[in-house]
Design an enzyme around this catalytic site. Structure first.
Site, short mmCIF file in Angstrom:
data_model
loop_
_atom_site.label_atom_id
_atom_site.label_comp_id
_atom_site.label_asym_id
_atom_site.label_seq_id
_atom_site.Cartn_x
_atom_site.Cartn_y
_atom_site.Cartn_z
N ILE A 35 8.02 -1.52 -3.95
CA ILE A 35 7.27 -0.36 -4.47
C ILE A 35 5.89 -0.78 -4.94
O ILE A 35 4.88 -0.50 -4.30
CB ILE A 35 8.06 0.32 -5.60
CG1 ILE A 35 9.43 0.79 -5.09
CG2 ILE A 35 7.28 1.51 -6.18
CD1 ILE A 35 10.36 1.29 -6.18
N CYS A 36 5.85 -1.47 -6.08
CA CYS A 36 4.59 -1.75 -6.74
C CYS A 36 3.80 -2.90 -6.12
O CYS A 36 2.65 -3.12 -6.47
CB CYS A 36 4.82 -2.00 -8.23
SG CYS A 36 5.49 -0.55 -9.07
N VAL A 37 4.42 -3.63 -5.21
CA VAL A 37 3.69 -4.61 -4.42
C VAL A 37 3.32 -4.03 -3.06
O VAL A 37 2.16 -4.09 -2.64
CB VAL A 37 4.49 -5.92 -4.26
CG1 VAL A 37 3.77 -6.89 -3.32
CG2 VAL A 37 4.72 -6.57 -5.61
#
Length: 217
Positions: A118-120
């Protein structure tokens, strides 16, 4: 696919900028792709390596009031540095982060964070679309499952991202042991965070400084 090859494709500290994303308690609580101790160790080692090589490092969290502050193992490396707190899940949609990266003038963008899928993955794919040279540090990142982490890596590779571990990055930045400018700082990081090799180095130093016993006749 554009292949990364040739000397110019290797990472250089003077051209690198590091973004550490959401290394927070909430994310760590559902980390299932890596051992949490290893992830914290690797993230701290990555931060210390960046500092050793004077690589600008941007720290960012998401809704820290609820998700918790970034691990002190990272923030202690950069005392007093502002952590950019976001509401955007995709870091690359936050103008404060992007502006901080652009202000460095660096072109080799290095990213690690939680969670990988997700956040990467979101900012990596977004930045690649804008022409950035993006590298993901896989062992300082982690997902909610082994599958989630590995599928995210496959997705980012397909988009053109480069994958490395923190120790491979450190070695690529050092490149030549004749370059002594940052060698002592790097050695300290290795002693603290590379377990077997670090302890072996300390043992070697002990042996080199231990007088050889002589037998009495």
């Amino acid at each position: 696919m554009t292949f990364r090859n040739g000397l110019s494709s290797l990472l250089r500290p003077e051209d690198s900028v590091l973004v550490l994303i959401d290394h927070q308690p909430y994310q760590l609580a559902n980390l299932n792709s890596h051992d949490p101790h290893s992830l914290v160790n690797n993230s701290a080692a990555l931060a210390k390596t960046a500092k050793a090589f004077n690589v600008p490092t941007i720290l960012t969290s998401v809704v820290a009031d609820r998700g918790g502050l970034i691990f002190p193992h990272i923030t202690d490396v950069f005392p007093g540095q502002e952590v950019i707190d976001r509401t955007f899940i995709n870091t690359w949609e936050d103008e404060n982060v992007v502006d901080a990266v652009k202000a460095t003038g660096r072109k080799q963008l290095i990213i690690a964070g939680l969670w990988t899928e997700i956040c990467v993955a979101m900012p990596v794919i977004h930045a690649l679309g804008e022409g950035w040279d993006v590298t993901v540090i896989t062992d300082a990142s982690g997902g909610t499952s082994v599958e989630a982490h590995e599928v995210a890596i496959q997705r980012m590779i397909a988009a053109g991202a480069n994958m490395m571990t923190w120790l491979a990055l450190a070695s690529e930045w050092q490149r030549d042991w004749a370059r002594t400018e940052h060698a002592s700082e790097l050695t300290e990081v290795l002693k603290q965070h590379v377990a077997g090799s670090g302890i072996a180095y300390l043992w070697e130093q002990q042996l080199l400084n231990t007088p050889v016993a002589t037998r009495a006749n």
